[in-house]
Enzyme design. Sequence first.
Site, PDB file in Angstrom:
ATOM      1  N   ASP A  64       0.670  -1.174   0.094  1.00  8.00           N
ATOM      2  CA  ASP A  64       0.050   0.189  -0.018  1.00  8.00           C
ATOM      3  C   ASP A  64       0.824   1.125  -0.003  1.00  8.00           C
ATOM      4  OD1 ASP A  64       1.168  -0.324   2.451  1.00  8.00           O
ATOM      5  OD2 ASP A  64      -0.999  -0.275   3.655  1.00  8.00           O
ATOM      6  N   HIS A  65       2.129   1.025   0.341  1.00 11.43           N
ATOM      7  CA  HIS A  65       2.962   2.553   0.420  1.00 11.43           C
ATOM      8  C   HIS A  65       3.586   2.833  -0.970  1.00 11.43           C
ATOM      9  CE1 HIS A  65       2.382   2.094   4.557  1.00 11.43           C
ATOM     10  NE2 HIS A  65       3.240   2.975   5.015  1.00 11.43           N
ATOM     11  N   ASP A 119       3.731  -1.340  11.227  1.00 13.04           N
ATOM     12  CA  ASP A 119       3.377  -0.105  10.683  1.00 13.04           C
ATOM     13  C   ASP A 119       2.976   0.610  12.210  1.00 13.04           C
ATOM     14  OD1 ASP A 119       2.538   1.602   8.287  1.00 13.04           O
ATOM     15  OD2 ASP A 119       1.296   1.984  10.008  1.00 13.04           O
ATOM     16  N   ARG A 379      -0.244  12.715  10.361  1.00  5.79           N
ATOM     17  CA  ARG A 379       0.917  13.125  10.560  1.00  5.79           C
ATOM     18  C   ARG A 379       0.852  14.467   9.807  1.00  5.79           C
ATOM     19  NH1 ARG A 379       3.961   7.599  11.142  1.00  5.79           N
ATOM     20  NH2 ARG A 379       3.362   7.614  13.504  1.00  5.79           N
ATOM     21  N   SER A 533       7.226   6.850  12.805  1.00  6.51           N
ATOM     22  CA  SER A 533       6.803   5.838  12.283  1.00  6.51           C
ATOM     23  C   SER A 533       7.667   4.662  12.717  1.00  6.51           C
ATOM     24  CB  SER A 533       6.884   5.709  10.748  1.00  6.51           C
ATOM     25  OG  SER A 533       8.317   5.583  10.321  1.00  6.51           O
ATOM     26  N   ARG A 535       9.484   2.498  11.042  1.00  7.76           N
ATOM     27  CA  ARG A 535      10.351   2.220  10.011  1.00  7.76           C
ATOM     28  C   ARG A 535      11.532   1.777  10.810  1.00  7.76           C
ATOM     29  NH1 ARG A 535       9.951   7.931   7.365  1.00  7.76           N
ATOM     30  NH2 ARG A 535       8.093   7.382   7.222  1.00  7.76           N
TER      31      ARG A 535
END
Length: 644
Positions: A64-65, A119, A379, A533, A535
């Site tokens: 989806d990113h 996520d 965000r 995030s 990540r």
Amino acid sequence: MGMNLTQKIIFSHLVEGSMIPGEEIAVRIDQTLTQDATGTMAYLEFEAIGIPRVKTELSVSYVDHNTLQTGFENADDHRFLQSTAAKFGVHFSRAGNGICHQVHLERFGVPGKTLLGSDSHTPTGGGLGMLAIGAGGLDVAMAMAGHPFYLNMPKVVNIRLHGKLAPWVTAKDIILEVLRRLSVKGGVGKIMEYSGDGVKSLSVPERATITNMGAELGATSSIFPSDEITKKFLEAQGRGHVFTPLAADPDAEYDEIIDINLDELEPLIALPHSPDNVKKVSEVAGQKVDQVFIGSCTNSSYVDLMKLAKILKGKTIAPNVSLVVAPGSKQVLYMLSQNGALADIVASGARLLECACGPCVGVGQAPSTGAISLRTSNRNFEGRSGTKDAKVYLVSVETAAASAITGIITDPRTLEEPIVVEMPEKFAIDDRMIIPPPVDGSNAEILRGPNIKPLPKAEPLPDEIRGRVLLKVGDNITTDHIMPAGAKILPLRSNIPAISKHCFEAVDPTFPDRAEKAGGGFIVGGANYGQGSSREHAALAPLYLGIKAVIAKSFARIHRQNLINFGILPLAFEDERDYDEINQATARDGDELVIENAREGLLSDTIEVKNVTRGRTFKVKHNLSDRQKEIILSGGLLNFAGKK
Ligand code: F3S
């Protein structure tokens, strides 16, 4: 004494620990999710652990990113993810099927289950009564391999919602109110548990908007009870059989209680550049708007977009506004196209994007220079939109839609008749874009393109850590600052050597080169270092560049764990004034620091750091559990797991 809902779910999944707030516990994980930007690493890590098939009840790999395909990189990554899903026993949700959290809510979430996702907005699942937590990819890989998830037992905050929202005031305004009161640090080490009669008037997607943005509070998770509304939602998704009623015991205790009278709330707006910079929409109404984005895992459900369609029906967007809309899932888009609502949206002049994160993660639709962009996402950090000096405001769908029509920030209460959107009795269920894994994946081949590079190796912690302060940054540094997202950088997510060249790009572009030349050193940070995030690239890139320790005033939870997972010491100043005594390093190298006997130092609570350049010594704390110490000593979680 009774238990609150959070305690009940943790208790039923507890593997280790005593549930005393602040103490380390281990919980069994029922479900995992990954998205493509973190997923490639997670499956490389799962492969390195060496377990042939996932051991969870359910694992889903979403794309989806990075759905833009302007080069081979993203397409190769998608192919890699599809092939690893088949190999390891993971469901694969194809590009176009929607945003992980929206699709997970629709098709997979189960009340009372634990969900770990790579996520940070995984807590969206709390809208269904799940204990859903965001973590780094390696933590998720470990959970897929059957290991429990370790965390410090959070405090539980009871947010009691009283009364009913006035027309045009929404779930988004509730969470913005919580952010206004508590700030982006207000949820650290806590789970926000919602209750009260006000809960009954909120649909599951509305609850999920609130639990989604609990991530912006820094909270470990947020959760709603599972009740008749949850049951109806699951039945409408054809999944009534997974429903279980769940609520806190009447005599449950909480560490903190917050009361919100829904009747008193007004439409709210988070001003640039922090989600807790919240004001009333009426206070900033009238400012010219350049872009409106409606979508993201916060506000892109069927109900959200039906409201949008009703507001836009028969209207035209203002000439100065670019309105972009990204539905949260194929299910949402399909239903809007079937019932005609999509026609109303498109007729107004809106630009339709695919069902994906898109502008939320800086993939497409960067605003014009200095633009004001109103977004329904979660965000508004500087530069995240893809335009450095754009100003992003966070609002509800209603405020965004009203402003798109008028061209200025508009309080939706100035619109005509309030709109009502009912939850559908039946959602359009079609799972053809979710590919279940074959029963036996042993013959499945993993397809790797040239962009998939091996994981960087972490070495065991040395006895002495010596190096220069290569970078000193202020408070609230986000993972976007450390490892930016956006359409140019995201395709490098599977290629650590290449992506590392962008580490701290917007803060000091000379950092990667200087770090590589110096063979590593220290990063010094302020409070809430690494917020944002999940990540793990924000830890993997510094690891690749040779960083051995980050010394900060305080750390955000997920990022701190990611540093530990990759063998980087997260150290907190014992006396924050020592932060000021360290030389600012920008284009040139800063003070030389030494930690002697670093391995031994982990045995005590504080460690001494010598500032060789200034001839002084200061103390730092590590606050590591015994298990975390072992992980750091081994040089990260993969090395640690390999030794066991
Ligand atoms: Fe995607 Fe933005 Fe949510 S990047 S997962 S829509 S926070």
